[in-house]
Design an enzyme around this catalytic site. Sequence first.
Site, PDB file in Angstrom:
ATOM      1  N   ASP A 135      39.592  55.396  42.586  1.00  0.00           N
ATOM      2  CA  ASP A 135      38.904  56.576  42.062  1.00  0.00           C
ATOM      3  C   ASP A 135      39.758  57.326  41.031  1.00  0.00           C
ATOM      4  O   ASP A 135      40.947  57.524  41.239  1.00  0.00           O
ATOM      5  CB  ASP A 135      38.625  57.493  43.274  1.00  0.00           C
ATOM      6  CG  ASP A 135      37.634  58.575  42.967  1.00  0.00           C
ATOM      7  OD1 ASP A 135      37.240  58.706  41.806  1.00  0.00           O
ATOM      8  OD2 ASP A 135      37.253  59.288  43.915  1.00  0.00           O
ATOM      9  N   ASP A 174      32.071  52.182  46.631  1.00  0.00           N
ATOM     10  CA  ASP A 174      32.274  53.250  47.609  1.00  0.00           C
ATOM     11  C   ASP A 174      31.001  54.093  47.748  1.00  0.00           C
ATOM     12  O   ASP A 174      30.108  54.052  46.888  1.00  0.00           O
ATOM     13  CB  ASP A 174      33.444  54.108  47.121  1.00  0.00           C
ATOM     14  CG  ASP A 174      34.161  54.862  48.228  1.00  0.00           C
ATOM     15  OD1 ASP A 174      33.621  54.925  49.346  1.00  0.00           O
ATOM     16  OD2 ASP A 174      35.248  55.402  47.957  1.00  0.00           O
ATOM     17  N   MET A 175      30.916  54.898  48.793  1.00  0.00           N
ATOM     18  CA  MET A 175      29.756  55.775  49.018  1.00  0.00           C
ATOM     19  C   MET A 175      30.228  56.894  49.935  1.00  0.00           C
ATOM     20  O   MET A 175      30.414  56.673  51.124  1.00  0.00           O
ATOM     21  CB  MET A 175      28.668  54.941  49.704  1.00  0.00           C
ATOM     22  CG  MET A 175      27.278  55.510  49.681  1.00  0.00           C
ATOM     23  SD  MET A 175      26.955  56.633  51.038  1.00  0.00           S
ATOM     24  CE  MET A 175      25.195  56.718  51.008  1.00  0.00           C
ATOM     25  N   ASP A 204      39.653  54.603  56.438  1.00  0.00           N
ATOM     26  CA  ASP A 204      40.712  55.261  55.664  1.00  0.00           C
ATOM     27  C   ASP A 204      41.941  55.483  56.524  1.00  0.00           C
ATOM     28  O   ASP A 204      42.984  55.909  56.019  1.00  0.00           O
ATOM     29  CB  ASP A 204      40.217  56.603  55.115  1.00  0.00           C
ATOM     30  CG  ASP A 204      39.423  56.431  53.838  1.00  0.00           C
ATOM     31  OD1 ASP A 204      39.495  55.339  53.237  1.00  0.00           O
ATOM     32  OD2 ASP A 204      38.722  57.382  53.445  1.00  0.00           O
TER      33      ASP A 204
HETATM   34  C1  DGJ Z   1      36.965  56.829  50.132  1.00  0.00           C
HETATM   35  C2  DGJ Z   1      37.598  55.486  50.311  1.00  0.00           C
HETATM   36  O1  DGJ Z   1      37.521  55.098  51.649  1.00  0.00           O
HETATM   37  C3  DGJ Z   1      39.037  55.544  49.833  1.00  0.00           C
HETATM   38  O2  DGJ Z   1      39.650  54.299  50.058  1.00  0.00           O
HETATM   39  C4  DGJ Z   1      39.064  55.922  48.385  1.00  0.00           C
HETATM   40  O3  DGJ Z   1      38.489  54.900  47.614  1.00  0.00           O
HETATM   41  C5  DGJ Z   1      38.355  57.235  48.174  1.00  0.00           C
HETATM   42  N1  DGJ Z   1      37.039  57.227  48.739  1.00  0.00           N
HETATM   43  C6  DGJ Z   1      38.260  57.567  46.718  1.00  0.00           C
HETATM   44  O4  DGJ Z   1      37.546  58.708  46.485  1.00  0.00           O
END
Ligand code: DGJ
Length: 729
Positions: A367, A478-479, A548
């Site tokens: 990101d 991603d979402m 995460d």
């Molecule tokens: C959530 C993802 O799980 C992370 O690994 C990362 O890509 C962030 N979004 C970036 O905003």
Amino acid sequence: MNITFDEKNRVFKIDTANTSYIFAVVDTEGFLGHIYYGPYIDSSDVTYVLRTEEYPFVPSVYAREKSPFLDRFLHEFSGNGSGDFRESGIRVKDPKGHSVVALQYKGYRIIDDKPALPKMPSTFAKDGKVKTLMVETYDPVIKLEVVFSYSIFEDSDAIIRTVKVTNKSEEKIHLTKIYPVCFDMEDEGYKMLTLHGGWAKERQIEVRDIAHGRTNIGTYCGKSSHQEHPFFALLGPDTNDDQGKVYGFNFVYSGNFIGQVEKNQFDCLRVSMGINPENFDFCLESQEEFVSPEVVSIYSNDGLGKMTREFHDLYRNHLIRSEYLYKDRPILINNWEATYFDFDTDKLIAIAKEAAKYGIEMLVMDDGWFGKRNSDELSLGDWDVNEEKIKGGLKYLVDEVNKAGLKFGIWFEPEMVSLDSNLYREHPDWIISVPDREPAQSRRQFVLDLTRREVIEHVYESVAKILRSANIEYVKWDMNRQISDLGSYGLDVERQGEICHRFVLGVYELQERLLQEFPHLLLENCSSGGARFDPGMLYYSPQIWTSDDTDAIERLGIQEGTALIYPLSTLGAHVSDCPNHVLGRNVPFETRGHVAMAGTFGYELDVTKIPMEDRLQIPKQVEMYHKYHKLVSSGDYYRILSYKSNGLNDAYIIVSKDKSEALLTYVQVINRPNRLSRILKLKGLDGSKIYKVEDSDKKYKGDVLMNIGLPIENLNGDFSSVMIHLYAE
Ligand code: DGJ
């Protein structure tokens, strides 16, 4: 594998290698009655189980009086509102405003095929060894046709179910609930296992008693979610990993779902799974049809471990299409935890060059590379490269990374738009929202209305244009928020209840198109960690970011819950920096590597900054990954110890299909004083084979390893670990 219809008894019998599933047509009324689901049995002369003439309680003197009969009958599928007061599997709003559905059996077909579902993920047979039973039912009053499909594969114990509803009347009808699974069975003291969670603690195994009334899990937030998972299992009284009865149910869908067990007054269970009826209302024009997503059910007579291995094989053989399924994935380094939004071309090239020295194979730019995105507050939707950060442009960066010897991957969040973005300023009506209501923000962003053709086209082009512009070989999709304020500026009034389902279809369409145009793209799905880790997404991406939470110890529980259903080759797992960004815990680099090895394996750190002694361990980890990936991605997974349950240590073994080799991982989370070395009983080996422990002169017979065990030397303190490779001589 066989599917038969016993004409005399009017019994359908679905046989996989080890299980039978039986239901029958009940004479005049044409109800479908559930008879049996369990270990394989030979006979279909079993209709006595339906006890159609019995009446269970005194006031009902006539057993076939409709309401008492329907309310206690063991249904294969229940209609709505005509006397069965348990949860129904279908509901409508007909042109007169009524909701009753009463289905009657009409006929059946058995085919040596399995039609793909329209615009949705579905399991498939590569070798044509599949059979499907389609049972046709009809409600003559509202002219609704409902066809139940059951498919089985030659090499699996799974039964795959879907249901198709067709409006055969001349008027519109609203479908307000549809579950592919809604059948009854006797309770034998089952408990319900579910995978609950939250951000950074996805898919935690939880087991609960089934009390009278309804016990359910589900989501309304537009995705399969952190909080609940579209899976549950019923466990018999003595069930554990290695023994006992288990029924597992998993929904091949990425949106709102419900999974439920209802225990009634006769101590019977109604098991249901499908699209969550909350906020669901699908308008069917005359002759229009609605096809539900698939539910997979697997019965295991040999505990949870057997169920797990069945799910792994099913998804590897019949769901994941990607060419990367068994291939070594490029070992990536992702810059999210390394830099967050604070990066530029120079920093990324420096990371790539340093990573190359240790054998890392791909750089993923996360990101922050587009629009004015220097924080998570803005610019989603503006997918133009930020050349203040990516100096020289994207192609230059990718070429430089390629020159350093690494592939290049990129992050997107295509379904979203930031409040502060050009896209939102130009098209405020492109978000899911209700006119005259202020839509709820989350991470200062809104969800794009993927029910609209023009939005889908715009989103697709935004992503594809970037992928066409440089040699990009991987996408992290991603979402990062949930869907609220259900309203679409593009749908008619009577179609507003279709938003959530149509949104999911939009996501599927976008990913399908991406894979058509870029057939060799390695796609990784992600949703604030692992909030959309489900079988639906696995149809498009062979790997999904698991969580995460990259702390290796927390990951033990997260990966245990995820691997309960999904193959290890699908689990996104990285070695990250310490102190860990979520927990602040320090875990040895070696243990971080061992734990990530039970997944796709990669790094999530700034390799130019971590201690040199950690950097120097990378080449060995890279070598281990390539040495063991084939075994990890294709082998049978057996859980031996669960740190989540015992609070001390964790162990699992992966055994090759031919049992010629195995890889054991043992993590000593907490050390204890005055301990003898641990003797760990292994699983899944060939009892008659002699196994050699790699890099030692030790040899043991398989039956000895499984019944007495392998000595694990005392490890060095808390959070230490070992991986042991065994191979048969
Ligand atoms: C959530 C993802 O799980 C992370 O690994 C990362 O890509 C962030 N979004 C970036 O905003």
